[in-house]
Scaffold this motif. Structure first.
Motif, short mmCIF file in Angstrom:
data_model
loop_
_atom_site.label_atom_id
_atom_site.label_comp_id
_atom_site.label_asym_id
_atom_site.label_seq_id
_atom_site.Cartn_x
_atom_site.Cartn_y
_atom_site.Cartn_z
N UNK A 50 0.82 -1.22 0.00
CA UNK A 50 0.00 0.00 0.00
C UNK A 50 0.85 1.26 0.00
N UNK A 53 1.77 2.50 -3.51
CA UNK A 53 0.72 3.15 -4.27
C UNK A 53 0.15 4.37 -3.53
N UNK A 55 -1.41 4.57 -0.67
CA UNK A 55 -2.56 4.41 0.22
C UNK A 55 -2.11 4.53 1.67
N UNK A 84 -2.33 16.72 -4.10
CA UNK A 84 -3.16 15.57 -4.46
C UNK A 84 -3.11 15.31 -5.95
N UNK A 88 -1.83 11.97 -7.61
CA UNK A 88 -2.73 11.23 -8.49
C UNK A 88 -2.04 10.85 -9.79
N UNK A 91 0.08 7.98 -9.13
CA UNK A 91 -0.72 6.80 -8.88
C UNK A 91 -1.27 6.17 -10.15
N UNK A 92 -1.54 7.01 -11.16
CA UNK A 92 -2.10 6.45 -12.39
C UNK A 92 -1.10 5.50 -13.05
N UNK A 96 -3.56 -0.99 -8.83
CA UNK A 96 -3.72 -1.70 -7.56
C UNK A 96 -4.94 -2.61 -7.66
N UNK A 115 -13.82 3.98 -15.91
CA UNK A 115 -13.83 5.08 -14.94
C UNK A 115 -12.49 5.81 -14.87
N UNK A 116 -11.39 5.06 -14.86
CA UNK A 116 -10.08 5.73 -14.80
C UNK A 116 -9.82 6.59 -16.02
N UNK A 119 -12.77 9.48 -16.27
CA UNK A 119 -12.91 10.45 -15.17
C UNK A 119 -11.57 11.08 -14.80
N UNK A 120 -10.49 10.32 -14.89
CA UNK A 120 -9.21 10.85 -14.44
C UNK A 120 -8.41 11.44 -15.60
N UNK A 164 -9.79 -2.92 -14.85
CA UNK A 164 -9.94 -1.51 -14.49
C UNK A 164 -8.58 -0.87 -14.23
N UNK A 165 -7.71 -1.62 -13.54
CA UNK A 165 -6.37 -1.09 -13.29
C UNK A 165 -5.57 -0.98 -14.58
N UNK A 168 -5.64 2.08 -17.09
CA UNK A 168 -4.85 3.30 -16.88
C UNK A 168 -3.45 3.17 -17.48
N UNK B 196 -6.67 4.95 -5.80
CA UNK B 196 -5.62 4.25 -6.53
C UNK B 196 -5.72 4.50 -8.03
N UNK B 197 -6.92 4.88 -8.49
CA UNK B 197 -7.07 5.24 -9.90
C UNK B 197 -6.63 6.68 -10.15
N UNK B 198 -6.35 7.40 -9.07
CA UNK B 198 -5.90 8.79 -9.21
C UNK B 198 -7.03 9.79 -9.31
N UNK B 203 -14.08 14.42 -7.70
CA UNK B 203 -14.51 13.32 -8.57
C UNK B 203 -14.94 12.12 -7.73
#
Lengths: 255, 308
Positions: A50, A53, A55, A84, A88, A91-92, A96, A115-116, A119-120, A164-165, A168, B196-198, B203
């Motif tokens: 963790x 990444x 966390x 942040x 972020x 982290x992308x 994880x 979503x990644x 949205x990101x 999902x991971x 990214x 973890x997705x940033x 959001x």
């Protein structure tokens, strides 16, 4: 030499209150390497993962992920926590996968995978949807994109979480006991996806109790107990011929 | 199979096949006593209500659809809807503030909640109505300069505005607690997955936390709505001609106090019953949604690529 997909840690310490959970941990993972971390529960292996990444934050030590000091900016006197937004960004590049999958239950499998990127990264929805379908197909879930997590089995949910991971485009993938919450018959399908990923040259750090997977797929192996790395080395070597008494005792119990 | 077994059985008594006899529930003397007692008390009250001439049911009927009563009802509905809508928005802001990692922001929200939940709404309403005693002029302008305009507070803070402000600010405090409860029902793993997705904090709030908190927030909000409908009767003390005050205005003139209070009560009852049906539907729907499928699951039949 490129530092993408590498992890470099020296003297990592981490405490929760008075309890020190990581004691002076060193870790080197090369690009494309698969590193398994094994050990009894409470040994600090999940916490170490963790930290990589963000966390959890590290109290002391050097932690470089993809060649960058992770989560902090180093100056002459101190490490300053990153904003942040910058955290972020780092982290992308590190995916994880959680023990409990942690899919978003309010989104379909496809929306979860999208979503990644959407949205990101702000990618185009149509493109992201097409890419999500490709990724779902690559983890053996072709045609399941419209289902909600509650409609999928544990093994399927975990494969969606992996997709999902991957959406990214991370250079490193972290797996925190990815098969521990699964029915025994579903473990194989998730491990198969992970093996496939390893073959494709993804850098992977895997906290696991699956010794078979560690033996077959892993390059290096760490055995941790009570916050210390007790033994490390070539995976087959450590599993087949452990040098430390504590490693031997642990392996006798789990094998 | 069943008939085969029952034919083979010798335990047929009283002519009916033993296997087919109905199973009867246990009825205790207490149950019978309960029936008798409830019916007697009910009949007694009904007889009293119908025979006591002081209820003046004729007058209740006469005023039930009176224009001023209906006007009052409209105002009550308006105050309920407006203060719930504004209160929910402000409550959401307060809940987000309360969850903030920035201590002063979180403490400020906490103080607000303590203040507005720790004092009676009635007192708050009277307070807002008399706010001009505290701030005779409201100034809008740039601090530390002469630029800006001043407005007489009394001109703005009429009875209806005071009622709206008082109900909204009070409701916001309660809604904040409900929304915060909904937030905390969202698992830690969800937040970690978003991180973890940033995802950015905003959001994460909009796409992950709020949609998942909704199933626990919406039914509770429905309850608040019904409660607020009745709570608006408090603003009658400010002279706002809502439902109760409209009834009071009539009986102050005609001295038909009880019949007009019955008119008001019946309208409150009718509206509450009308609201409680959608409320119970909401509760059912979201109780199901949390355990199995999300509420959008109907869209499952759509082809792929239809995702928003």
């Amino acid at each position: 030499m490129s530092t993408d997909g590498t992890i470099h840690a020296r003297g990592i310490r981490k405490s929760f209150g008075h309890k020190t959970v990581l004691q002076n941990i060193d870790l080197d993972v090369a690009s494309g390497e698969v590193c398994c971390i094994i050990g009894p529960s409470g040994s600090g292996k999940s916490t170490l993962l963790r930290c990589i990444n963000g966390l959890e934050t590290v109290d002391l030590g050097v932690l470089k992920v993809n060649g960058e000091t992770f989560g902090y900016q180093e100056t002459e006197t101190a490490y300053h926590a990153l904003s942040r937004k910058k955290l972020a960004q780092q982290r992308t590049r590190v995916g994880m996968v959680f023990q409990q999958f942690n899919l978003f239950p309010n989104m379909t499998a496809q929306e979860n995978v999208m979503s990644g990127p959407v949205l990101v990264k702000g990618e185009d929805k149509k493109k992201a949807a097409a890419r999500a379908d490709e990724l779902l197909a690559s983890v053996g879930l072709d045609g399941h994109g419209f289902k909600y997590p509650a409609q999928l089995s544990g093994g399927q949910q975990q494969r969606v979480a992996i997709a999902r991971s991957l959406a990214m485009d991370p250079e490193i993938m972290l797996f925190d006991e990815p098969t521990s919450a699964l029915d025994p018959e579903k473990v194989g399908e998730v491990l198969a996806v992970m093996k496939d990923l390893a073959k494709k040259g993804m850098t992977m750090v895997v906290v696991t109790h699956e010794m078979g997977f560690a033996r077959e797929v892993s390059d290096s192996l760490l055995f941790m107990d009570e916050g210390y790395v007790i033994e490390r080395g070539d995976a087959r070597e450590v599993l087949g011929n452990p040098k430390e008494a504590r490693t031997r005792a642990f392996l006798e119990k789990v094998l | 199979m069943v008939t085969a077994i029952s034919k083979g059985s010798e335990a047929t008594m009283g002519g009916i096949d033993s296997a087919l006899k109905p199973r009867l529930r246990l009825r205790t003397p207490t149950e019978y006593a309960g029936w008798v007692l409830s019916i007697l008390v009910g009949l007694g009250i009904l007889a009293s209500v119908l025979t006591n001439p002081n209820f003046k049911w004729g007058i209740v009927g006469k005023y039930f659809f009176a224009e001023s009563i209906l006007r009052g009802l409209m105002l009550t509905v308006f105050l309920t809807v407006a203060s719930m809508a504004l209160g929910t928005l402000l409550g959401l802001a307060l809940a987000v503030m309360r969850a903030s990692h920035v201590k002063p922001v979180s403490i400020a929200a906490g103080l607000y909640l303590t203040l507005f939940r720790g004092t009676p709404v009635l007192v708050q309403l009277i307070f807002w109505f008399n706010i001009s005693a505290l701030y005779p002029d409201l100034r809008i302008g740039i601090p530390f300069t002469d630029i800006g305009t001043a407005v007489d507070t009394n001109a703005i803070m009429g009875p209806i505005t005071a009622a709206l402000v008082g109900l909204t600010l009070n409701q916001a405090a309660y809604m904040a607690e409900i929304i915060r409860g909904g937030f905390s029902a969202v698992g830690k793993g969800q937040i970690e997955a978003a991180d973890s997705l940033g995802m950015s904090a905003g959001m994460r709030m909009r796409k992950v936390i709020i949609p998942q908190a909704m199933p626990s927030i919406i039914p509770a909000t429905g309850n608040q709505f019904i409660g607020m409908f009745k709570e608006t009767s408090l603003v009658s003390v400010l002279g706002v001609a809502e439902l109760l005050q409209s009834a009071q205005l009539i009986y102050a003139r005609t001295y038909e106090t009880i019949p007009l209070l019955i008119v008001a009560s019946l309208w409150y009852l009718v509206m509450t019953l009308l609201l409680s049906y959608p409320q119970s539907q909401l509760e059912k729907r979201y109780a199901r949604a949390t355990s199995t499928l999300p509420r959008k699951a109907k869209r499952v039949a759509q082809p792929e690529g239809a995702a928003r």
